[in-house]
Design a protein around this motif. Structure first.
Motif, PDB file in Angstrom:
ATOM      1  N   VAL A 378       5.872  -2.274  -3.284  1.00  0.00           N
ATOM      2  CA  VAL A 378       4.735  -2.738  -2.488  1.00  0.00           C
ATOM      3  C   VAL A 378       3.608  -3.138  -3.422  1.00  0.00           C
ATOM      4  O   VAL A 378       3.169  -2.338  -4.268  1.00  0.00           O
ATOM      5  N   ALA A 379       3.133  -4.368  -3.287  1.00  0.00           N
ATOM      6  CA  ALA A 379       2.056  -4.861  -4.148  1.00  0.00           C
ATOM      7  C   ALA A 379       0.771  -4.077  -3.892  1.00  0.00           C
ATOM      8  O   ALA A 379       0.540  -3.568  -2.785  1.00  0.00           O
ATOM      9  N   PHE A 380      -0.083  -3.993  -4.904  1.00  0.00           N
ATOM     10  CA  PHE A 380      -1.316  -3.218  -4.770  1.00  0.00           C
ATOM     11  C   PHE A 380      -2.138  -3.683  -3.575  1.00  0.00           C
ATOM     12  O   PHE A 380      -2.700  -2.863  -2.832  1.00  0.00           O
ATOM     13  N   GLU A 381      -2.205  -4.992  -3.362  1.00  0.00           N
ATOM     14  CA  GLU A 381      -3.032  -5.502  -2.259  1.00  0.00           C
ATOM     15  C   GLU A 381      -2.459  -5.142  -0.885  1.00  0.00           C
ATOM     16  O   GLU A 381      -3.173  -5.222   0.124  1.00  0.00           O
ATOM     17  N   ASP A 382      -1.194  -4.728  -0.831  1.00  0.00           N
ATOM     18  CA  ASP A 382      -0.579  -4.326   0.436  1.00  0.00           C
ATOM     19  C   ASP A 382      -0.566  -2.805   0.635  1.00  0.00           C
ATOM     20  O   ASP A 382      -0.140  -2.324   1.690  1.00  0.00           O
ATOM     21  N   LEU A 383      -1.020  -2.051  -0.366  1.00  0.00           N
ATOM     22  CA  LEU A 383      -0.967  -0.591  -0.269  1.00  0.00           C
ATOM     23  C   LEU A 383      -1.825  -0.080   0.882  1.00  0.00           C
ATOM     24  O   LEU A 383      -2.914  -0.590   1.144  1.00  0.00           O
ATOM     25  N   GLN A 384      -1.317   0.940   1.547  1.00  0.00           N
ATOM     26  CA  GLN A 384      -2.046   1.630   2.607  1.00  0.00           C
ATOM     27  C   GLN A 384      -2.309   3.094   2.255  1.00  0.00           C
ATOM     28  O   GLN A 384      -3.263   3.693   2.735  1.00  0.00           O
ATOM     29  N   ASP A 385      -1.463   3.664   1.416  1.00  0.00           N
ATOM     30  CA  ASP A 385      -1.505   5.095   1.113  1.00  0.00           C
ATOM     31  C   ASP A 385      -2.688   5.425   0.197  1.00  0.00           C
ATOM     32  O   ASP A 385      -2.753   4.913  -0.926  1.00  0.00           O
ATOM     33  N   PRO A 386      -3.601   6.309   0.626  1.00  0.00           N
ATOM     34  CA  PRO A 386      -4.732   6.657  -0.241  1.00  0.00           C
ATOM     35  C   PRO A 386      -4.305   7.319  -1.542  1.00  0.00           C
ATOM     36  O   PRO A 386      -5.001   7.215  -2.556  1.00  0.00           O
ATOM     37  N   GLY A 388      -1.624   6.534  -3.376  1.00  0.00           N
ATOM     38  CA  GLY A 388      -1.261   5.484  -4.309  1.00  0.00           C
ATOM     39  C   GLY A 388      -2.469   4.697  -4.794  1.00  0.00           C
ATOM     40  O   GLY A 388      -2.552   4.336  -5.977  1.00  0.00           O
ATOM     41  N   ILE A 389      -3.397   4.416  -3.897  1.00  0.00           N
ATOM     42  CA  ILE A 389      -4.607   3.676  -4.277  1.00  0.00           C
ATOM     43  C   ILE A 389      -5.406   4.464  -5.316  1.00  0.00           C
ATOM     44  O   ILE A 389      -5.945   3.902  -6.272  1.00  0.00           O
ATOM     45  N   GLU A 390      -5.439   5.794  -5.163  1.00  0.00           N
ATOM     46  CA  GLU A 390      -6.199   6.648  -6.073  1.00  0.00           C
ATOM     47  C   GLU A 390      -5.587   6.679  -7.471  1.00  0.00           C
ATOM     48  O   GLU A 390      -6.300   6.635  -8.475  1.00  0.00           O
ATOM     49  N   PHE A 391      -4.245   6.748  -7.565  1.00  0.00           N
ATOM     50  CA  PHE A 391      -3.601   6.972  -8.855  1.00  0.00           C
ATOM     51  C   PHE A 391      -2.869   5.748  -9.404  1.00  0.00           C
ATOM     52  O   PHE A 391      -2.139   5.857 -10.377  1.00  0.00           O
ATOM     53  N   TRP A 392      -3.040   4.583  -8.759  1.00  0.00           N
ATOM     54  CA  TRP A 392      -2.434   3.350  -9.264  1.00  0.00           C
ATOM     55  C   TRP A 392      -2.939   3.076 -10.676  1.00  0.00           C
ATOM     56  O   TRP A 392      -4.092   3.306 -10.981  1.00  0.00           O
ATOM     57  N   PRO A 393      -2.114   2.515 -11.592  1.00  0.00           N
ATOM     58  CA  PRO A 393      -0.709   2.119 -11.394  1.00  0.00           C
ATOM     59  C   PRO A 393       0.283   3.182 -11.856  1.00  0.00           C
ATOM     60  O   PRO A 393       1.488   2.990 -11.727  1.00  0.00           O
ATOM     61  N   GLU A 394      -0.216   4.295 -12.451  1.00  0.00           N
ATOM     62  CA  GLU A 394       0.715   5.324 -12.944  1.00  0.00           C
ATOM     63  C   GLU A 394       1.543   5.916 -11.810  1.00  0.00           C
ATOM     64  O   GLU A 394       2.687   6.316 -12.000  1.00  0.00           O
ATOM     65  N   PHE A 395       0.939   6.002 -10.626  1.00  0.00           N
ATOM     66  CA  PHE A 395       1.645   6.487  -9.438  1.00  0.00           C
ATOM     67  C   PHE A 395       1.327   5.540  -8.296  1.00  0.00           C
ATOM     68  O   PHE A 395       0.160   5.323  -7.961  1.00  0.00           O
ATOM     69  N   LYS A 396       2.356   4.937  -7.718  1.00  0.00           N
ATOM     70  CA  LYS A 396       2.157   3.887  -6.724  1.00  0.00           C
ATOM     71  C   LYS A 396       2.088   4.402  -5.295  1.00  0.00           C
ATOM     72  O   LYS A 396       2.026   3.626  -4.347  1.00  0.00           O
ATOM     73  N   ALA A 419       5.433  -9.048  15.180  1.00  0.00           N
ATOM     74  CA  ALA A 419       4.174  -9.328  14.501  1.00  0.00           C
ATOM     75  C   ALA A 419       4.293  -8.963  13.024  1.00  0.00           C
ATOM     76  O   ALA A 419       5.318  -8.439  12.568  1.00  0.00           O
ATOM     77  N   LYS A 420       3.238  -9.222  12.266  1.00  0.00           N
ATOM     78  CA  LYS A 420       3.204  -8.830  10.869  1.00  0.00           C
ATOM     79  C   LYS A 420       3.207  -7.306  10.789  1.00  0.00           C
ATOM     80  O   LYS A 420       2.326  -6.654  11.337  1.00  0.00           O
ATOM     81  N   PRO A 421       4.176  -6.691  10.119  1.00  0.00           N
ATOM     82  CA  PRO A 421       4.240  -5.226  10.059  1.00  0.00           C
ATOM     83  C   PRO A 421       3.087  -4.643   9.254  1.00  0.00           C
ATOM     84  O   PRO A 421       2.524  -5.303   8.377  1.00  0.00           O
ATOM     85  N   TRP A 422       2.792  -3.379   9.534  1.00  0.00           N
ATOM     86  CA  TRP A 422       1.682  -2.712   8.838  1.00  0.00           C
ATOM     87  C   TRP A 422       1.943  -2.582   7.342  1.00  0.00           C
ATOM     88  O   TRP A 422       1.021  -2.581   6.529  1.00  0.00           O
ATOM     89  N   LEU A 423       3.210  -2.485   6.958  1.00  0.00           N
ATOM     90  CA  LEU A 423       3.648  -2.618   5.570  1.00  0.00           C
ATOM     91  C   LEU A 423       4.712  -3.706   5.537  1.00  0.00           C
ATOM     92  O   LEU A 423       5.504  -3.831   6.480  1.00  0.00           O
ATOM     93  N   PRO A 424       4.775  -4.480   4.477  1.00  0.00           N
ATOM     94  CA  PRO A 424       5.765  -5.556   4.441  1.00  0.00           C
ATOM     95  C   PRO A 424       7.191  -5.018   4.373  1.00  0.00           C
ATOM     96  O   PRO A 424       7.453  -3.987   3.738  1.00  0.00           O
ATOM     97  N   VAL A 425       8.108  -5.717   5.037  1.00  0.00           N
ATOM     98  CA  VAL A 425       9.530  -5.398   4.933  1.00  0.00           C
ATOM     99  C   VAL A 425      10.044  -5.942   3.607  1.00  0.00           C
ATOM    100  O   VAL A 425       9.804  -7.108   3.265  1.00  0.00           O
ATOM    101  N   ALA A 426      10.710  -5.096   2.856  1.00  0.00           N
ATOM    102  CA  ALA A 426      11.247  -5.514   1.557  1.00  0.00           C
ATOM    103  C   ALA A 426      12.401  -6.488   1.769  1.00  0.00           C
ATOM    104  O   ALA A 426      13.338  -6.191   2.527  1.00  0.00           O
TER     105      ALA A 426
END
Length: 538
Positions: A378-386, A388-396, A419-426
């Motif tokens: 999941v690309a950084f701009e698509d992240l939802q998890d706080p 992952g956002i806190e510890f990016w990029p060492e922990f996604k 519709a567009k999913p809340w997280l992208p489908v891989a």
């Protein structure tokens, strides 16, 4: 469904992350009606129960693990009537329903916390863990948050700190307050009265804190591991002796078991502790008045379990939890999917699926595991998890294991949503969709069905005992027994062939459709790469 108080013993439980299972109303977020729609598929797997991650009212700072109303459904997931439909449909299909209760903390938007923080004299003033600052204004002790930084947050209304083991928006409840315990037991009663068959108990060992607020001691570097928090998190630098795992927790668990008992309900507790997880599991599942099951993090770790490690873990369970019951999992909503975490080829995924179904204990499998889904990137701009956002990029973070379930390969959303999913489908998940695998006889999905059915067909595997596990080179082996049924199980945990001798006795191969190796007349056994041997004693 008929009340069978031992239904949980040896059960296979299918975890559903509701945001990502099936969207029924076209808003890009999975919901309870979507689960109803897909329950026939779940029943076709042969599982005994589903565990649904939180769907309660929540501001969704931690995607439902921050509850603002324990007794209502968040509108994004539907309504109480929709939950009733889940229960009714599941029961009609022979599947029990367990829900994820998050009792250690609430959202800071919960009315209980709004009242508690208003002043130091209100009726709920003691419902959360409040403490005065040290004379220099710093937090009352050195406890840390799993999400990084201090476990204490200053609140100007009371001029005190409150404890949060997770996000600052997730204040910890004070289990030393009897009214808190009674309120939470009422929550359990509410859902049991709606037909719920049991609970997955989030962070079960975090409920009670040390009333004296003593500092946690440091943890030597050689004892640190990252099974609970990523290695970049200073949480791993402490031995969490006082912030969790308190003995007073057992008294509450006994009260909860007493509430559940008349309903024939069962609970599986999540034990979050990197050093003492198995010991705590043993404590919390001992006897008949505590929790039925707990799972620790030993097989949720980063490294693929070797035969020696599997033996170490299971024999340790025998030592510290002989009177208890484990629930094993390789994947869940908090860790990288094990197909990627252990870099498993398809044959290895089949072997591990068979292995977990042969272990003493119950089993949790995570949605998409039966498809062999790898971790999504999941690309950084698509992240939802706080996290992952806190510890990016060492922990996604955890978004890579939470992307939507793939049902059809025909569109970019895998028929999860219009519709567009809340997280992208891989995109790499689409060819592994349910529909694609249903059409392929050799697909992993069918292997999971066979392994679950094999477990259910043999009481030695589902409820029986075992002898001491042993490892020989790349092979782990053991015997399961129940009554007059004895099954020998061996697993080649490598891509290198191994020759092996069966124990003395007259053995006949079983599990042919699981790829079980042939048993020669002289008891010699040849295991190919990632191959298993399952043999019944005559």
């Amino acid at each position: 469904m008929a009340v069978d108080k031992d239904w949980w013993r040896g059960a296979v439980i299918y975890q559903i992350y509701p945001r990502s299972y099936q969207d029924s109303n076209g808003d890009g977020i999975g919901d309870l009606r979507g689960i109803v729609q897909r329950l026939p598929y779940i029943a076709s797997l042969g599982v005994d129960a589903i565990w649904i991650s939180p769907f309660f009212m929540s501001p969704m700072k931690d995607f439902g693990y921050d509850v603002s109303d324990y007794c209502d459904v968040d509108p994004m997931f539907g309504s109480l009537a929709d939950f009733d439909a889940v229960v009714e449909t599941a029961h009609r299909l022979g599947v029990r329903v367990m829900i994820d209760l998050v009792l250690s903390h609430t959202s800071d938007q919960h009315p209980w916390f709004a009242e508690s923080r208003a002043n130091r004299t209100n009726d709920k003033a003691n419902w959360y863990v409040w403490a005065d600052p040290k004379p220099d204004g710093t937090p009352p002790n050195n406890w840390l948050s799993i999400f990084g930084g201090s476990g204490w947050q200053w609140d100007a209304r009371r001029e005190q700190y409150y404890l949060h083991n997770f996000l600052t928006s997730q204040p910890d409840l004070n289990f030393h307050e009897p009214q808190v315990q009674e309120a939470l037991l009422d929550v359990a009663r509410f859902w049991l009265n709606r037909g719920c068959d049991g609970f997955r108990l989030d962070t079960i060992n975090f409920y009670t804190h040390d009333a004296q607020l003593r500092d946690n001691p440091p943890l030597p570097p050689e004892k640190r591991n990252a099974t609970i928090a990523p290695s970049v998190n200073p949480y791993n630098h402490q031995e969490h002796l006082y912030s969790k795992n308190q003995p007073e927790n057992l008294a509450f668990l006994r009260k909860l078991r007493a509430v559940m008992e008349p309903y024939g309900a069962a609970a599986v507790g999540e034990v979050g502790d990197a050093q003492r997880g198995l010991e705590i599991m043993g404590q919390y599942t001992a006897g008949h008045d505590l929790m039925q099951m707990c799972y620790a993090f030993e097989f949720l770790a980063k490294d693929q379990p070797t035969p020696a490690r599997i033996v170490e873990v299971l024999n340790r369970v025998d030592d510290v939890a002989a009177d208890g019951w484990a629930c094993w999992a390789f994947s869940n909503h908090d860790v990288e999917r094990h197909a990627s975490r252990w870099d498993l080829p398809p044959a290895a995924q089949r072997m591990f699926a068979t292995l977990i179904m042969c272990l003493r204990g119950s089993v949790c499998i995570y949605q998409g595991e039966e498809l062999g889904l790898p971790e999504a990137d999941v690309a950084f701009e698509d992240l939802q998890d706080p996290y992952g956002i806190e510890f990016w990029p060492e922990f996604k973070g955890r978004d890579g294991c939470r992307t939507p379930m793939v049902w059809e390969p025909s569109n970019q959303n895998g028929s999860f949503s219009e519709a567009k999913p809340w997280l992208p489908v891989a995109s790499e998940h689409l060819h592994l969709s349910v529909a694609a695998q249903e059409e392929e006889p050799g697909a992993l999905l069918h292997h999971y069905r066979k392994a679950i059915a094999f477990r259910r067909a043999h009481s030695a595997l589902s409820v029986g005992g075992h002898d001491k596990l042993q490892a020989k080179g790349d092979v782990v082996y053991f015997t399961r027994m129940d009554g007059d049924q004895t099954i020998f199980c061996a697993f080649n945990v490598s891509e290198t062939p191994s020759d092996f001798d069966l124990p003395a006795g007259d053995w006949v191969r079983i599990g042919d459709d699981l790829g079980s190796a042939q048993v020669s007349a002289d008891g010699r056994l040849h295991l190919g790469p990632w191959q298993v041997c399952l043999a019944l004693k005559q």
